[in-house]
Design a protein around this motif. Structure first.
Motif: not given
Length: 349
Positions: A1, A4-5, A7
């Protein structure tokens, strides 16, 4: 991941949730810590010194209380710059030096540990990185075993450090760790039961500018760590005081615009907070009480924590405060995983 992915706050939230398992795992590995304690007991120190920075410094203060109360030894916090900047080399024969660092990579703590060992101290490192230079510098080592921590704000490494220090010092005095046997279950309960209180506190304090945190005894370490967490994740002007020190002047600055996070547990430290909270309440402060005796003090909001032996309370008290820091950061538009201007590892000299 990719980053930017992810949260905002995802790492911090996950690492807060890992703490019950991390704490239970430490208790299961108590024999390893007890072996270090046995080596200390074979060379009884005249007094103890503790070296640390940041969150680890708050854990070291907690250990200072443990050593003085449970072992009956004088204990003090080291000023690393006396060694690193001024070249001091005090006589440390028959002294115990405990160096506490999550990363084990801070140059000043490594230098202090190396110098203390040369000056005759029995040196012990407490770290989350078994391969760290700090572990190599010390004669004995305790691995807190919290696993990789991705969020900049320390959560599981802080509570695991407290737990490791408790198990170490309890074993030095000949204890069997029985009071901590179910700490993982209690941590799980603390996080579960605190959810509603944390939500209400997040809503109430999301626009606050000034926060005072306060506690006494073992819980003073929790007050210090609370102020740091609120400052680094939510950029609040947070300041921590011992409850006793708060009454010696700073209480004059408290008014109706001040939020006070008070750590109030069962035991002598919590009992000593009653006069403090009467004073800040009289000045109009908005009080959030966190701890096992939170129902017994004047407060606008309360977050109860299960009752444990007083010397273990800081391990649980900090958990809802970490959740509060996470919630406030997100509510104020921040990302507690990546506070501005901070790195996971800070190197000082």
């Amino acid at each position: 991941m990719t980053s930017s992915e992810v949260r905002p706050g995802e790492f911090m939230a996950a690492e807060i949730a890992e703490q019950p398992a991390v704490l239970a795992g430490l208790v299961e590995r108590r024999a390893d810590i007890a072996a270090v304690a046995s080596a200390i007991a074979e060379r009884p120190p005249r007094f103890a010194l503790l070296a640390a920075r940041g969150s680890s410094d708050h854990a070291a203060l907690y250990a200072k209380y443990l050593i003085e109360v449970l072992l009956g030894l004088p204990a003090g916090l080291v000023s690393p710059s006396t060694v690193t900047l001024y070249g001091a080399r005090p006589d440390l024969r028959d002294v115990l030096l405990v160096s506490v660092s999550q990363s084990g990579g801070s140059p000043d703590l490594i230098e202090v540990t190396e110098a203390a060992r040369k000056q005759g101290a029995l040196t012990v490192s407490v770290s989350n990185t078994p391969s760290s230079p700090l572990h190599s510098a010390a004669e004995l080592a305790v691995d807190i075993g919290a696993g990789k921590e991705n969020a900049v704000a320390a959560t599981k490494t802080y509570s695991a450090t407290l737990m490791a220090l408790y198990l170490l010092i309890d074993a030095v005095r000949g204890g069997d760790g029985a009071d901590a046997a179910n700490i993982g279950e209690l941590a799980e309960r603390t996080l579960r039961d605190a959810e509603e209180g944390v939500r209400r506190a997040t809503d109430r304090y999301r626009f606050v500018d000034r926060v005072i945190t306060t506690g006494r005894g073992y819980s003073y370490a929790t007050a210090l760590e609370s102020a740091l967490k609120l400052a680094e994740t939510s950029y609040l002007a947070a300041r921590a005081y011992s409850g006793a020190d708060l009454l010696h002047g700073p209480v004059a600055a408290i008014d109706g615009e001040t939020a006070v996070l008070a750590v109030t547990g069962a035991g002598r430290g919590g009992s000593a907070m009653h006069d403090v909270l009467d004073a800040v309440t009289d000045r109009g402060a908005d009080v959030l009480a966190v701890g096992s005796s939170s129902d017994d003090v004047p407060a606008a909001l309360r977050i109860p924590v299960p009752v444990v032996a007083e010397e273990l309370a800081p391990v649980l008290e900090v958990l809802p405060v970490q959740r509060l820091a996470l919630g406030l950061s997100l509510a104020r538009g921040g990302d507690p995983d990546r506070p501005r201007g901070l790195k996971k590892e800070t190197k000082t000299r």
